[in-house]
Design a protein around this motif. Structure first.
Motif, mmCIF file in Angstrom:
data_model
loop_
_atom_site.group_PDB
_atom_site.id
_atom_site.type_symbol
_atom_site.label_atom_id
_atom_site.label_comp_id
_atom_site.label_asym_id
_atom_site.label_seq_id
_atom_site.Cartn_x
_atom_site.Cartn_y
_atom_site.Cartn_z
ATOM 1 N N PRO A 2 0.821 -1.213 0.000
ATOM 2 C CA PRO A 2 0.000 0.000 0.000
ATOM 3 C C PRO A 2 0.853 1.261 0.000
ATOM 4 O O PRO A 2 1.991 1.267 0.470
ATOM 5 N N SER A 33 -3.318 3.285 1.508
ATOM 6 C CA SER A 33 -4.280 3.134 0.415
ATOM 7 C C SER A 33 -3.800 2.022 -0.519
ATOM 8 O O SER A 33 -2.599 1.846 -0.737
ATOM 9 N N TRP A 34 -4.770 1.275 -0.994
ATOM 10 C CA TRP A 34 -4.497 0.198 -1.917
ATOM 11 C C TRP A 34 -5.182 0.518 -3.236
ATOM 12 O O TRP A 34 -6.395 0.696 -3.278
ATOM 13 N N ARG A 35 -4.409 0.616 -4.286
ATOM 14 C CA ARG A 35 -4.988 0.841 -5.608
ATOM 15 C C ARG A 35 -5.372 -0.509 -6.201
ATOM 16 O O ARG A 35 -4.588 -1.444 -6.200
ATOM 17 N N THR A 36 -6.557 -0.569 -6.668
ATOM 18 C CA THR A 36 -7.054 -1.757 -7.347
ATOM 19 C C THR A 36 -7.362 -1.345 -8.775
ATOM 20 O O THR A 36 -7.315 -0.148 -9.099
ATOM 21 N N ARG A 38 -8.875 0.273 -11.708
ATOM 22 C CA ARG A 38 -9.823 1.366 -11.759
ATOM 23 C C ARG A 38 -11.187 0.844 -12.122
ATOM 24 O O ARG A 38 -11.278 -0.060 -12.919
ATOM 25 N N SER A 41 -10.895 1.837 -5.320
ATOM 26 C CA SER A 41 -9.716 1.797 -4.460
ATOM 27 C C SER A 41 -10.183 1.684 -3.016
ATOM 28 O O SER A 41 -11.346 1.950 -2.698
ATOM 29 N N TYR A 43 -9.082 2.604 1.112
ATOM 30 C CA TYR A 43 -8.278 3.554 1.878
ATOM 31 C C TYR A 43 -8.579 3.352 3.359
ATOM 32 O O TYR A 43 -9.743 3.297 3.751
ATOM 33 N N TRP A 68 -13.604 3.697 -2.471
ATOM 34 C CA TRP A 68 -13.743 4.826 -3.400
ATOM 35 C C TRP A 68 -14.088 4.317 -4.791
ATOM 36 O O TRP A 68 -13.600 3.284 -5.226
ATOM 37 N N TYR A 69 -14.918 5.094 -5.480
ATOM 38 C CA TYR A 69 -15.248 4.825 -6.877
ATOM 39 C C TYR A 69 -14.911 6.080 -7.668
ATOM 40 O O TYR A 69 -15.429 7.168 -7.372
ATOM 41 N N THR A 70 -14.045 5.945 -8.660
ATOM 42 C CA THR A 70 -13.641 7.075 -9.488
ATOM 43 C C THR A 70 -14.653 7.245 -10.618
ATOM 44 O O THR A 70 -14.774 6.372 -11.489
ATOM 45 N N SER A 76 -14.790 11.723 -7.506
ATOM 46 C CA SER A 76 -14.875 10.399 -6.896
ATOM 47 C C SER A 76 -15.997 10.407 -5.863
ATOM 48 O O SER A 76 -16.319 11.456 -5.295
#
Length: 137
Positions: A2, A33-36, A38, A41, A43, A68-70, A76
């Motif tokens: 992360p 935070s972990w980016r998954t 798109r 994500s 946090y 989170w949803y971008t 977001s």
């Protein structure tokens, strides 16, 4: 692995005198935070804050996780669960859910709006809304 950070914050209370804090509430948070792939994500934050109840300062700690949803490059939306505990005090542990929207003006400046409510017996009547901003250095 992360991404991480240390966040400094200050809550400025306003509104009804029966339901607000008396003074500004400083806080510090450690975040991950972990980016998954798109557009989603995850946090998480651990934090400690100082609260003045009108006669003395007390501390509280909390943990939260948000999904989170971008929507696009600027907007977001998120949903978050929060759990709080007092440090050495008698306050009842509380849990909250909130949702909100963020707008990214630049790569370094973001604003947000959020609404939430308490969950469980200890906080079921708690409701809140807020606005904030983040400035990355």
């Amino acid at each position: 692995v992360p991404g991480g950070g240390v966040l400094l914050g200050l809550t400025l209370p306003f509104g009804s005198t029966e339901t607000k804090a008396v003074h500004a509430q400083p806080e510090i948070k450690i975040s991950a935070s972990w980016r998954t792939p798109r557009p989603f994500s995850i946090y998480s934050k651990l934090g400690v804050g100082a609260v003045f109840d009108g006669s003395e300062w007390g501390e509280h700690v909390w943990a939260s996780t948000a999904v989170w949803y971008t929507v696009n490059d600027k907007i977001s939306v998120f949903g978050e669960g929060i759990s709080t505990r007092s440090v050495g005090g008698t306050a009842t542990p509380s849990s909250y859910l909130d949702t909100g929207i963020t707008y990214l003006f630049t790569d370094r400046f973001q604003v947000d709006l959020r609404v939430g409510r308490g969950v469980g017996v200890e906080a079921i009547n708690d409701r809140f809304w807020g606005a904030g901003f983040a400035l990355r250095f």
